[in-house]
Design a protein around this motif. Structure first.
Motif, PDB file in Angstrom:
ATOM      1  N   LYS A  79       1.014  -0.711  -0.159  1.00  0.00           N
ATOM      2  CA  LYS A  79      -0.001  -0.075   0.267  1.00  0.00           C
ATOM      3  C   LYS A  79       1.017   1.417  -0.305  1.00  0.00           C
ATOM      4  O   LYS A  79       0.731   2.401  -0.680  1.00  0.00           O
ATOM      5  CB  LYS A  79      -0.840   0.157   1.371  1.00  0.00           C
ATOM      6  N   ALA A  80       1.849   0.753   0.445  1.00  0.00           N
ATOM      7  CA  ALA A  80       2.813   2.235   0.444  1.00  0.00           C
ATOM      8  C   ALA A  80       3.293   3.051  -1.182  1.00  0.00           C
ATOM      9  O   ALA A  80       3.485   4.319  -1.031  1.00  0.00           O
ATOM     10  CB  ALA A  80       4.067   2.202   1.774  1.00  0.00           C
ATOM     11  N   THR A  81       4.035   1.732  -1.123  1.00  0.00           N
ATOM     12  CA  THR A  81       4.752   2.329  -2.852  1.00  0.00           C
ATOM     13  C   THR A  81       4.233   2.265  -3.230  1.00  0.00           C
ATOM     14  O   THR A  81       3.707   3.227  -4.457  1.00  0.00           O
ATOM     15  CB  THR A  81       5.664   1.084  -3.058  1.00  0.00           C
ATOM     16  N   ARG A  82       2.636   1.820  -3.527  1.00  0.00           N
ATOM     17  CA  ARG A  82       1.522   2.067  -4.270  1.00  0.00           C
ATOM     18  C   ARG A  82       0.883   3.366  -4.090  1.00  0.00           C
ATOM     19  O   ARG A  82       0.547   4.080  -5.402  1.00  0.00           O
ATOM     20  CB  ARG A  82       0.238   1.124  -4.773  1.00  0.00           C
ATOM     21  N   GLY A  83       0.785   3.864  -3.214  1.00  0.00           N
ATOM     22  CA  GLY A  83       0.594   5.022  -2.221  1.00  0.00           C
ATOM     23  C   GLY A  83       1.331   6.288  -2.769  1.00  0.00           C
ATOM     24  O   GLY A  83       1.409   7.190  -4.071  1.00  0.00           O
ATOM     25  N   VAL A  84       3.160   6.040  -3.093  1.00  0.00           N
ATOM     26  CA  VAL A  84       4.099   7.022  -3.484  1.00  0.00           C
ATOM     27  C   VAL A  84       3.881   7.232  -5.535  1.00  0.00           C
ATOM     28  O   VAL A  84       3.785   7.258  -6.022  1.00  0.00           O
ATOM     29  CB  VAL A  84       5.258   6.470  -3.127  1.00  0.00           C
ATOM     30  N   ALA A  85       3.582   5.900  -5.541  1.00  0.00           N
ATOM     31  CA  ALA A  85       3.678   5.986  -7.194  1.00  0.00           C
ATOM     32  C   ALA A  85       2.175   6.458  -7.347  1.00  0.00           C
ATOM     33  O   ALA A  85       2.372   7.444  -8.509  1.00  0.00           O
ATOM     34  CB  ALA A  85       3.213   3.647  -7.255  1.00  0.00           C
ATOM     35  N   LYS A  86       1.532   6.592  -6.880  1.00  0.00           N
ATOM     36  CA  LYS A  86       0.444   7.490  -7.265  1.00  0.00           C
ATOM     37  C   LYS A  86       0.562   9.122  -7.336  1.00  0.00           C
ATOM     38  O   LYS A  86      -0.183   9.782  -8.360  1.00  0.00           O
ATOM     39  CB  LYS A  86      -1.026   7.291  -6.848  1.00  0.00           C
ATOM     40  N   MET A  87       1.243   8.902  -5.923  1.00  0.00           N
ATOM     41  CA  MET A  87       1.327  10.675  -6.438  1.00  0.00           C
ATOM     42  C   MET A  87       2.456  10.852  -6.957  1.00  0.00           C
ATOM     43  O   MET A  87       2.751  12.809  -7.584  1.00  0.00           O
ATOM     44  CB  MET A  87       2.037  10.711  -4.189  1.00  0.00           C
ATOM     45  N   ALA A  88       3.710  10.364  -7.204  1.00  0.00           N
ATOM     46  CA  ALA A  88       4.361  10.231  -8.006  1.00  0.00           C
ATOM     47  C   ALA A  88       4.690  10.434 -10.276  1.00  0.00           C
ATOM     48  O   ALA A  88       6.020  10.703 -10.239  1.00  0.00           O
ATOM     49  CB  ALA A  88       6.188   9.507  -7.610  1.00  0.00           C
ATOM     50  N   PHE A  89       3.309  10.123  -9.761  1.00  0.00           N
ATOM     51  CA  PHE A  89       3.632   9.816 -11.309  1.00  0.00           C
ATOM     52  C   PHE A  89       2.943  10.692 -11.886  1.00  0.00           C
ATOM     53  O   PHE A  89       3.972  10.703 -13.541  1.00  0.00           O
ATOM     54  CB  PHE A  89       2.100   9.015 -11.917  1.00  0.00           C
ATOM     55  N   VAL A  90       2.295  12.033 -11.825  1.00  0.00           N
ATOM     56  CA  VAL A  90       2.679  13.182 -12.701  1.00  0.00           C
ATOM     57  C   VAL A  90       3.643  13.662 -13.023  1.00  0.00           C
ATOM     58  O   VAL A  90       4.273  14.341 -14.047  1.00  0.00           O
ATOM     59  CB  VAL A  90       1.551  14.393 -12.479  1.00  0.00           C
ATOM     60  N   PRO A  91       4.457  14.074 -11.484  1.00  0.00           N
ATOM     61  CA  PRO A  91       5.735  14.639 -11.882  1.00  0.00           C
ATOM     62  C   PRO A  91       6.609  12.902 -12.394  1.00  0.00           C
ATOM     63  O   PRO A  91       7.321  14.446 -13.133  1.00  0.00           O
ATOM     64  CB  PRO A  91       5.895  14.582 -10.109  1.00  0.00           C
ATOM     65  N   GLY A  92       6.390  12.436 -12.394  1.00  0.00           N
ATOM     66  CA  GLY A  92       7.611  12.123 -13.068  1.00  0.00           C
ATOM     67  C   GLY A  92       7.431  11.488 -14.437  1.00  0.00           C
ATOM     68  O   GLY A  92       8.047  11.192 -15.695  1.00  0.00           O
ATOM     69  N   ASN A  97      11.893  13.349 -10.359  1.00  0.00           N
ATOM     70  CA  ASN A  97      10.942  11.786  -9.521  1.00  0.00           C
ATOM     71  C   ASN A  97      11.822  11.042  -7.934  1.00  0.00           C
ATOM     72  O   ASN A  97      12.410  10.300  -6.941  1.00  0.00           O
ATOM     73  CB  ASN A  97      11.991  10.855 -10.040  1.00  0.00           C
ATOM     74  N   GLU A  98      12.056  12.583  -7.676  1.00  0.00           N
ATOM     75  CA  GLU A  98      12.717  13.065  -6.027  1.00  0.00           C
ATOM     76  C   GLU A  98      11.739  12.433  -4.831  1.00  0.00           C
ATOM     77  O   GLU A  98      12.374  11.825  -4.000  1.00  0.00           O
ATOM     78  CB  GLU A  98      12.847  14.425  -5.862  1.00  0.00           C
ATOM     79  N   PRO A  99       9.983  12.375  -5.390  1.00  0.00           N
ATOM     80  CA  PRO A  99       9.502  11.370  -4.529  1.00  0.00           C
ATOM     81  C   PRO A  99       9.697  10.288  -4.303  1.00  0.00           C
ATOM     82  O   PRO A  99       9.687   9.301  -4.063  1.00  0.00           O
ATOM     83  CB  PRO A  99       7.878  12.339  -5.330  1.00  0.00           C
ATOM     84  N   VAL A 100       9.950   9.205  -6.119  1.00  0.00           N
ATOM     85  CA  VAL A 100      10.589   7.959  -5.940  1.00  0.00           C
ATOM     86  C   VAL A 100      11.953   7.285  -5.116  1.00  0.00           C
ATOM     87  O   VAL A 100      11.641   6.908  -4.069  1.00  0.00           O
ATOM     88  CB  VAL A 100      10.571   7.875  -7.380  1.00  0.00           C
ATOM     89  N   ILE A 101      12.294   8.993  -5.677  1.00  0.00           N
ATOM     90  CA  ILE A 101      13.851   8.432  -4.861  1.00  0.00           C
ATOM     91  C   ILE A 101      14.283   8.491  -3.244  1.00  0.00           C
ATOM     92  O   ILE A 101      14.197   7.361  -2.460  1.00  0.00           O
ATOM     93  CB  ILE A 101      14.806  10.478  -5.394  1.00  0.00           C
ATOM     94  N   PHE A 102      13.060   9.167  -2.966  1.00  0.00           N
ATOM     95  CA  PHE A 102      12.989   9.259  -1.437  1.00  0.00           C
ATOM     96  C   PHE A 102      11.755   8.733  -0.469  1.00  0.00           C
ATOM     97  O   PHE A 102      12.223   9.003   0.014  1.00  0.00           O
ATOM     98  CB  PHE A 102      12.837  10.961  -0.624  1.00  0.00           C
TER      99      PHE A 102
END
Length: 196
Positions: A79-92, A97-102
């Motif tokens: 759930k945590a990584t899927r949540g990060v993926a949802k938030m990071a997709f548009v910036p990605g 990709n700092e939301p993904v990196i950290f």
């Protein structure tokens, strides 16, 4: 040099230490020569340049993490990584990709370091080969680093639609490379967080 820079992310060191200070000046010189040759109607001298490396090797940012995000949507169960993926997709999409990196994270995460290093190298090798075999035109336009994948290849090659196909192939292969490691990361995260 670029793969070494990506490896440094595992230790929490920003890859621009390697990329920006050592590699990018050389790539800019190559792009300047390409632009001058293109404007003069001459043969393009350099395949590797400041548009090819980020455009085909850093889709979604360092480590081609847009592939990681897509792989997470496809097979990720945490759930945590899927949540990060949802938030990071548009910036990605704009190679931020700092939301993904950290947040995912990449830093100190041995589970993901192999695809994080190999996917960009694979992208650069495929783009180089496609250009050398004249499947797509050389990169002759210096585009902003925030240009989204697929559009970036098209613009960097002065409108060669085949560059979109090359980027799409790299994206697909990158996702396939990340998938087993996303599953491994899920197992590690579950053990770390005490989940079943």
């Amino acid at each position: 040099l670029y793969s070494l820079g990506n490896f440094l992310w595992l230790l929490g060191i920003h890859q621009s230490v390697i990329y920006s200070s050592i590699l990018e000046p050389l790539l800019i010189v190559n792009m300047t020569q390409n632009m001058a040759a293109y404007a003069a109607g001459e043969a393009i001298p350099n395949i590797i340049n400041v548009a090819l490396v980020p455009g085909f090797g850093m889709m979604g940012g360092s480590g081609s993490t847009i592939c990681l995000l897509i792989a997470t949507f496809l097979v990720g169960r945490n759930k945590a990584t899927r949540g990060v993926a949802k938030m990071a997709f548009v910036p990605g999409l704009f190679n931020i990709n700092e939301p993904v990196i950290f947040g995912y994270p990449i830093v100190y995460n041995i589970s993901l370091i192999i695809p994080f290093i190999l996917t960009p190298a694979l992208g650069i090798i495929i783009a180089y080969a496609a250009t050398a075999m004249h499947f797509m035109n050389e990169c002759v336009v210096y585009i902003p680093w925030t240009t989204p994948p697929l559009l970036s290849g098209y613009l960097a090659t002065a409108g060669d639609w085949r560059a979109i196909l090359v980027q799409a192939l790299i994206l697909i292969l990158g996702v396939l490379l990340y998938i087993p490691f996303v599953k491994i990361n899920d197992v590690v995260m579950a053990k770390t967080m005490g989940e079943e």
